[in-house]
Each structure stands twice: as structure tokens, then as C-alpha cells.
Design a protein around this motif. Structure first.
Motif, short mmCIF file in Angstrom:
data_model
loop_
_atom_site.label_atom_id
_atom_site.label_comp_id
_atom_site.label_asym_id
_atom_site.label_seq_id
_atom_site.Cartn_x
_atom_site.Cartn_y
_atom_site.Cartn_z
N UNK A 289 22.61 -81.97 5.03
CA UNK A 289 23.87 -81.55 5.64
C UNK A 289 24.98 -82.52 5.24
N UNK A 290 26.23 -82.09 5.30
CA UNK A 290 27.34 -82.94 4.84
C UNK A 290 27.50 -84.20 5.68
N UNK A 291 27.78 -85.30 4.98
CA UNK A 291 28.08 -86.57 5.63
C UNK A 291 29.34 -87.21 5.05
N UNK A 292 29.87 -86.66 3.96
CA UNK A 292 31.15 -87.10 3.40
C UNK A 292 32.20 -86.11 3.89
N UNK A 293 33.12 -86.59 4.72
CA UNK A 293 34.02 -85.67 5.44
C UNK A 293 35.51 -85.94 5.21
N UNK A 294 35.86 -87.06 4.61
CA UNK A 294 37.27 -87.44 4.48
C UNK A 294 37.79 -87.11 3.09
N UNK A 295 38.65 -86.12 2.95
CA UNK A 295 39.18 -85.77 1.63
C UNK A 295 40.00 -86.89 0.99
N UNK A 296 40.49 -87.83 1.78
CA UNK A 296 41.36 -88.86 1.23
C UNK A 296 40.65 -89.78 0.25
N UNK A 297 39.34 -89.90 0.35
CA UNK A 297 38.63 -90.80 -0.57
C UNK A 297 38.52 -90.18 -1.97
N UNK A 298 38.98 -88.93 -2.12
CA UNK A 298 39.00 -88.27 -3.42
C UNK A 298 40.44 -88.16 -3.97
N UNK A 299 41.35 -88.94 -3.39
CA UNK A 299 42.76 -88.86 -3.79
C UNK A 299 42.97 -89.22 -5.26
N UNK A 300 42.08 -90.00 -5.85
CA UNK A 300 42.22 -90.38 -7.27
C UNK A 300 41.70 -89.29 -8.22
N UNK A 301 41.29 -88.14 -7.67
CA UNK A 301 40.92 -86.94 -8.43
C UNK A 301 39.74 -87.17 -9.39
N UNK A 302 38.63 -87.64 -8.87
CA UNK A 302 37.46 -87.82 -9.74
C UNK A 302 36.81 -86.48 -10.09
N UNK A 303 35.96 -86.52 -11.10
CA UNK A 303 35.02 -85.42 -11.32
C UNK A 303 33.78 -85.72 -10.50
N UNK A 304 33.35 -84.75 -9.70
CA UNK A 304 32.18 -84.91 -8.83
C UNK A 304 31.08 -83.98 -9.33
N UNK A 305 29.96 -84.56 -9.73
CA UNK A 305 28.77 -83.79 -10.10
C UNK A 305 27.91 -83.71 -8.84
N UNK A 306 28.05 -82.59 -8.13
CA UNK A 306 27.45 -82.44 -6.80
C UNK A 306 26.06 -81.83 -6.95
N UNK A 307 25.14 -82.61 -7.51
CA UNK A 307 23.83 -82.10 -7.88
C UNK A 307 22.98 -81.81 -6.64
#
Length: 345
Positions: free
Chosen positions: A218-236
Motif C-alpha cells: 500500500x502507498x507510503x509516499x504521500x507528499x507530492x512536494x518531494x517530486x518538485x524537481x521532476x524526476x523520472x520514477x520507475x515505479x516497478x
């Protein structure tokens, strides 16, 4: 090449490992071609079937059948168990077998150890995502891995085999010793630095390429602000990110219907919003140059994992093992079939 209508062989994990390690980078074009064949209607890939246990809700065994008309001309099914509790017992989380069938008669012709095939095809899929959606030139200032088991190692190894270079390789795992072992492994093929992050948030903020390879349900990363630098996320691992993060990103999947199920992050997002317009397309569409992404947002690639990839990679491994004389052939496995053949003569 199948010379005998009733031939049947076993391909052990040691053989699978040797074949794959001869050229890990070769798995990437195999998997790319499979995605394009699937998009062209040349593969049949029914939904995966989950066997779950009321007394062990964290465990599951999954059946992934597929038929591949293109390229390998083979049908098959992977039967893969995921038991996170194995880690506390000193055992690998996943175990699997792959059965390959002839397309003309349906007869199985091989059974293979498949946890390594599964890891290799997953790593190839992740690498395709990185090469198609990530920074140009197969270079990243920092890549961060959340979850540092077999899948993470395979992803890193396939990326190294494809010529990727990183300024830093970072890692975080709930088992600190696992992260340390992963970073020691990374240092062998890596000229840059390594670091162990104290939290997932630290790792994400410091990485322009983020790999989720956890066992989270289940999700545990909930804060969109930590992605403000616009990374590529490989959500395997598919279930780490809250819907708020999915809704603020470009979302690419391997197959829409497959991915929107089983409590994945994109499935939870669909359930919350009642629509799926937040999915921008499939990796096959990306490979064909049909997708334009908003570079002001992070991009999340969520490949559910499809049985056709196991069949394709498994058949290539089988062919190379056969050529090298590394198959264990089981004589008269299909005794009834041979008896019927004799009666017809």
C-alpha cells in the motif's frame, strides 16, 4: 528448434543465470520487441490470476499465461510466488517456474527456473522506461533505489550492461544491511559515488532517476512536494505512491487494463477519481513516438509485468541453452503421447 514432438527439458536456475549473464543487455531489445508485438495484436496476454491466502494476506502466487505469435512463436505460463515473510527466514521473497508450450500441438517442451527470468524481464522493462523517458545519453546525475533486493540488482546490472553512467547511486531499504550490500554491489561496476539515504524522502529529493523495487502492499509516499524537481520514477513495485502523486505526474504503463487492478497506485487513483485520464499512454506508444509528455511534471512509469515478457525472455534463454548443450532432457516424459504415436504407425 524443436526436433521432437514430445521432447521435454528442464532448464535449471544455474543455466538460466549463465545464459542471461552472457549478455544482460540483450534482454532490452527482446522486451521492446514484445511490447511492440503486443500493441500490434501479435500476443495474447490474459489477465494475471492471483491466488491469495486468508491466513497469510501478505503472500500470493500469481499465474501469468501468454501466447506470443511474433518472434518466438511460443505459448507459456509463469507461476510465481511472492512470500515477503521468507526474508525473515533467510530465503528469497520470490520463487517461480515457467512452462513453455509448442504453439502447434500445445505440448509443453520445457520447464524453467523463472525467478531470474522474471527479474531480467522486469529489469529490461525498467531500462526501456529509463531510456525512453529519462535523461538523454544514458547518463543521470543520481539514481536512487528504494528497495534493494534481487530486482534492484538486476535493474542496475542491465542498465550498466546498456552503458548507463551515474554520478551517484543511492539506496534505501527498511533492512539497512540490504542497502549496504546493494551499494557494495553497485560499486563494482560504477565509477561514481554511492550513498545510503536515511529516509525514502531524502533519496527521492536527491535523485533525478528514482527506482521503486519494494514489497510494499500500500502507498507510503504521500507528499507530492518531494517530486518538485521532476524526476523520472520507475515505479516497478507499483504500490508505493499515493493517488495525489499519481495525479500530479505524467503516467506511462505497459498495459492499461493490466495495470488498473490489484490495488496498484494507478488502480487506487482510478477508484478515487472515477476516471483514468491521468494515464497518458503505454510504453509501446512511447517506443513508437506517439506520446508527448509535460516536462513541467515528474514522469512515472508503472509496468504491471506481463506474462508475454516471461515467455519471450524464457524462449530466448531456452534456445541459447539448447545451442550450448545445457538442457536437461527428460526422456519419455510424455509416455502416453509416444504410445499413441506408435499405435498410429
Amino acid at each position: 528448434m524443436l526436433d521432437d514432438r514430445f521432447s521435454f527439458s528442464v532448464v535449471t536456475g544455474a543455466v538460466v543465470d549463465r545464459v542471461l549473464r552472457r549478455d544482460l543487455g540483450a534482454t532490452v531489445p527482446w522486451v521492446s520487441d514484445a511490447y511492440l508485438a503486443h500493441a500490434a495484436g501479435e500476443c495474447t496476454n490474459p489477465p494475471s490470476q492471483f491466488l491469495r491466502f486468508p491466513d497469510r494476506p501478505e503472500a500470493r502466487i500469481i499465474a501469468l499465461p501468454a501466447d506470443v505469435q511474433a518472434d518466438v512463436q511460443t505459448s507459456g505460463i509463469k507461476w510465481i510466488a511472492s512470500y515477503p515473510g521468507n526474508l525473515a527466514r533467510g530465503l528469497p521473497r520470490a520463487s517461480a517456474v515457467l512452462v513453455l508450450n509448442r504453439r502447434d500441438t500445445g505440448y509443453p517442451f520445457a520447464v524453467m527456473e523463472a525467478s531470474l527470468i522474471s527479474a531480467a524481464r522486469t529489469a529490461a522493462s525498467a531500462t526501456i522506461g529509463a531510456e525512453q523517458l529519462g535523461p538523454p545519453g544514458r547518463r543521470a546525475a543520481a539514481i536512487g533505489f528504494l528497495g534493494c533486493g534481487l530486482i534492484a540488482r538486476y535493474i542496475l546490472d542491465v542498465m550498466f550492461a546498456r552503458g548507463w553512467q551515474f554520478g551517484f547511486v543511492g539506496a534505501h531499504d527498511v533492512r539497512g544491511e540490504q542497502a549496504d550490500a546493494f551499494l557494495r554491489h553497485a560499486a563494482v561496476g560504477h565509477a561514481g559515488g554511492t550513498w545510503r539515504a536515511s529516509t525514502p524522502e531524502e533519496l527521492i529529493r536527491r535523485s533525478d532517476l528514482v527506482v521503486f523495487a519494494t514489497t510494499s502492499s500500500e502507498p507510503y509516499i504521500t507528499d507530492p512536494r518531494i517530486f518538485a524537481h521532476r524526476p523520472l520514477v520507475l515505479h516497478i513495485s507499483l504500490r508505493d505512491l499515493a493517488p495525489e502523486i499519481i495525479l500530479g505526474a505524467n503516467n506511462i504503463v505497459d498495459d492499461v487494463e493490466h495495470c488498473l487492478k490489484a490495488g496498484t497506485s494507478v488502480h487506487l487513483t482510478e477508484q478515487r477519481t472515477g476516471q483514468r485520464s491521468f494515464i497518458h499512454g503505454t510504453i509501446a506508444q512511447v517506443l513508437r513516438g506517439e506520446i508527448a509528455l509535460d516536462r513541467d511534471n515528474p514522469t512515472i512509469y508503472s509496468p504491471f509485468g506481463m506474462g508475454m515478457l516471461d515467455v519471450v525472455v524464457g524462449k530466448h534463454v531456452y534456445d541459447e541453452a539448447q545451442e550450448a548443450g545445457e538442457l536437461i532432457e527428460i526422456a519419455d516424459f510424455f509416455t502416453a503421447g509416444r504410445a499413441g504415436e506408435r499405435r498410429l504407425v
